[in-house]
Design an enzyme around this catalytic site. Structure first.
Site, short mmCIF file in Angstrom:
data_model
loop_
_atom_site.label_atom_id
_atom_site.label_comp_id
_atom_site.label_asym_id
_atom_site.label_seq_id
_atom_site.Cartn_x
_atom_site.Cartn_y
_atom_site.Cartn_z
N ASP A 1 118.72 6.33 72.71
CA ASP A 1 117.18 7.65 71.04
C ASP A 1 117.71 8.14 70.54
OD1 ASP A 1 115.51 9.47 72.13
OD2 ASP A 1 117.03 10.92 71.92
N THR B 1 110.49 8.44 68.04
CA THR B 1 111.43 8.78 66.80
C THR B 1 112.13 7.96 66.08
OG1 THR B 1 113.90 9.06 68.26
CG2 THR B 1 112.28 11.01 67.84
N THR B 2 112.55 6.51 67.03
CA THR B 2 113.11 5.04 66.49
C THR B 2 111.92 5.14 65.67
OG1 THR B 2 114.09 4.77 68.16
CG2 THR B 2 114.29 3.60 66.45
N ASP C 1 111.84 12.97 77.38
CA ASP C 1 110.68 11.78 76.51
C ASP C 1 110.05 11.99 77.92
OD1 ASP C 1 113.23 11.96 74.23
OD2 ASP C 1 113.00 9.66 74.87
#
Length: 544
Positions: free
Chosen positions: A64, A97-98, A390
């Site tokens: 994550d 997010t990545t 998520d």
């Protein structure tokens, strides 16, 4: 340091460092790219995990993006800005997010190439802003409407968010729990507050033992062993008031001169506590959740009355209980009436993984629900927790917005294609910046291919070919390496995840690009102490 008639003039404090011009830009871009490359290998369903060990030796295993960046001890100021992108993305939409960090890193890499061609940072910044605005417009055209009642599609969104996050083969079951939980707590105006879903993680059992409770799970045991373990047709009182004799706020003394007076004093205290408990009993309540303390003697009376009681329940849990059971939180015991009570089909104490927990179940229309996650080890349960968070966030976002886009790199390839067309209409040096933005978009499908062990160039050529033929939803099949329709495959993401990632990445890249001077103070703790010693001590003294 500046020169004045050949004499050096010190402007900055001794020990400060100053980096200016191209050197400052190069340093900032390098730091940002380093952060992006640290999380790049975790992108997509075939992404790898990171093991993070802190100074105490605690281990976190995750892929994550935001968790990795939070756990990393980052010092460089430009690198910290990349961490902020991930945090913002996580707070706003819970996923992607990545993607946001990798995109920001690639935008800066492309900008570096333009800077080498003597293109001014301000021109690049203007081009990037235009490209980001246009990209969000294009994404809205690409988006597909989804009904909040389409459970199958919502489940696919949850599965896409969980893919690659340690949920393994149980993704389907966990996605179903996420969808049911979100649908249960939707408010009348269509908004979704994920805080109304309590997620408890317990080590033991397997992932498939995870369950959804249509009510609340509180990590507390009943107050007294003589209280019932199970209450059916529960009538629940929620108290934000102590069931004990409160001490006066002013200092007061009571003089007792004989044992009779002491006994009378104790009897009076007992009578007052009994009266408090009788007040609760008279309303018909058989379960009490108290936010404050409960006297030992009052516990005894409550147990005798057969009332299941918990004390010192968290404020957030009290509010969720109110939403789940329909009870009203009462701040004065004297104000408690039968109308303030909530209802639940069952309140029971159960042992899970060695801990006694209170279950409030079978609520009529619970606007607050709980999920219990199980797994073989602590690390598995922690990663499941992140995956579930998520999934809940993305399902909530789609229920609110009702818009989704295909996954698998499809939107990015389409954006790159359309932005190149748009760049040609802009002209000037901004055109080069918009083309660089389009080039940066393709880092997502490239990374997905690389992490799946596929050839980046072959994959990108195949995807571009499909998009040029009008297949807007063509994305990468991770198993075969072919370009396929992602909507048909059920690989879908909320529109808001993509728009937020692009706008955050563009804003961060522009901000880093516009920095041409870095002035870093080198003041240590010892230095600060010396500064204090130098300061004059008398505040009102006259220094002539």
């Amino acid at each position: 340091m500046a020169g004045l008639g050949g004499t050096p003039v010190l402007i900055l404090k001794e020990g400060s460092q100053r980096t200016a011009g191209r050197e400052a830009q190069r340093s900032n871009i390098m730091a940002a790219k380093a952060v992006a490359s640290a999380v790049r290998t975790t992108l997509g369903p075939k992404g790898m995990d990171k093991m993070l060990v802190d100074t105490l030796g605690d281990v976190v295993i995750t892929n994550d993006g935001v968790t990795i960046l939070k756990e990393m001890d980052i010092e460089h100021p430009a690198a910290k800005m990349m961490v902020e992108i991930a945090k913002t993305q996580d707070e706003e939409v819970g996923d992607g997010t990545t993607t946001a960090v990798v995109l920001a890193g690639e935008l800066l890499k492309q900008a570096e190439l333009l800077l080498e061609q003597e293109i001014h940072p301000t021109v690049i910044a203007t081009g990037y802003r235009d490209a980001a605005t246009k990209a969000i417009e294009i994404l809205k055209d690409l988006a597909v409407k989804v009904s909040p009642d389409d459970e199958e599609l919502l489940k696919k969104i949850a599965i896409t968010a969980m893919t690659g996050k340690g949920s393994g083969n149980a993704r389907g079951e966990l996605a179903e729990l996420a969808v049911k939980a979100v649908k249960a707590i939707v408010d009348e105006d269509g908004s979704v507050d994920i805080d109304n879903i309590t997620v408890e993680k317990k080590v033991g059992g397997s992932i498939t033992d995870s369950q959804l409770i249509h009510g609340m799970v509180i990590d507390k045991e009943r107050l007294h062993p003589n209280m019932p373990k199970k209450v059916k047709d529960a009538r629940i009182a929620l108290l934000n008031a102590p069931i004990e004799i409160e001490k006066t706020e002013v200092d007061a003394k009571i003089e007792i001169t004989s044992p009779d007076q002491l006994q009378a004093f104790l009897d009076q205290e007992e009578a007052m506590l009994k009266e408090m408990v009788n007040k609760i009993v008279s309303t018909g309540a058989n379960v009490v959740f108290c936010q404050k303390g409960i006297d030992d003697l009052a516990q005894h009376f409550l147990a005798k009355a057969g009332i299941y009681t918990l004390r010192r329940v968290k404020k957030s849990d009290m509010e969720k209980l109110a939403r789940a059971t329909g009870a009203r939180i009462v701040t004065s015991l004297h104000e408690l009436t039968p109308n303030d009570l909530g209802k639940a089909g069952l309140v029971e104490e159960r042992k899970i993984a060695g801990d006694d927990m209170t279950f409030v179940e079978e609520c009529e229309n619970p606007k607050s629900v709980s999920i219990i996650l199980r797994g073989g080890t602590e690390h598995v349960v922690d990663e499941l927790y992140r995956a579930m968070e998520d999934a809940l966030r993305v399902v909530g976002v789609v229920v609110e917005d009702g818009m989704l886009v295909p996954g698998g790199g499809a939107p990015e390839v389409e954006l790159a294609l359309r932005l190149r067309e748009y760049a040609a209409t802009v002209g000037g040096r901004e055109q080069l910046a918009i083309e660089a933005f389009a080039e940066a978009m393709e880092i997502i499908p490239k990374t997905l291919a690389e992490n799946a062990g596929l050839d980046q160039i072959d994959t990108l050529v195949a995807l571009r070919s499909k998009h040029e033929k009008g297949m807007k939803a063509a994305g990468l099949d991770m198993d075969t390496g072919e370009a396929v329709d992602m909507l048909e495959r059920g690989v879908v993401e909320p529109l808001r995840v993509k728009t937020q990632a692009i706008s955050s990445a563009a804003e961060a890249a522009v901000m880093i690009l516009r920095i041409d001077d870095v002035i870093a103070s080198k003041s240590t703790g010892a230095g600060k102490e010396k500064e204090k010693e130098r300061e004059p001590s008398g505040m009102g003294e006259d220094f002539d």
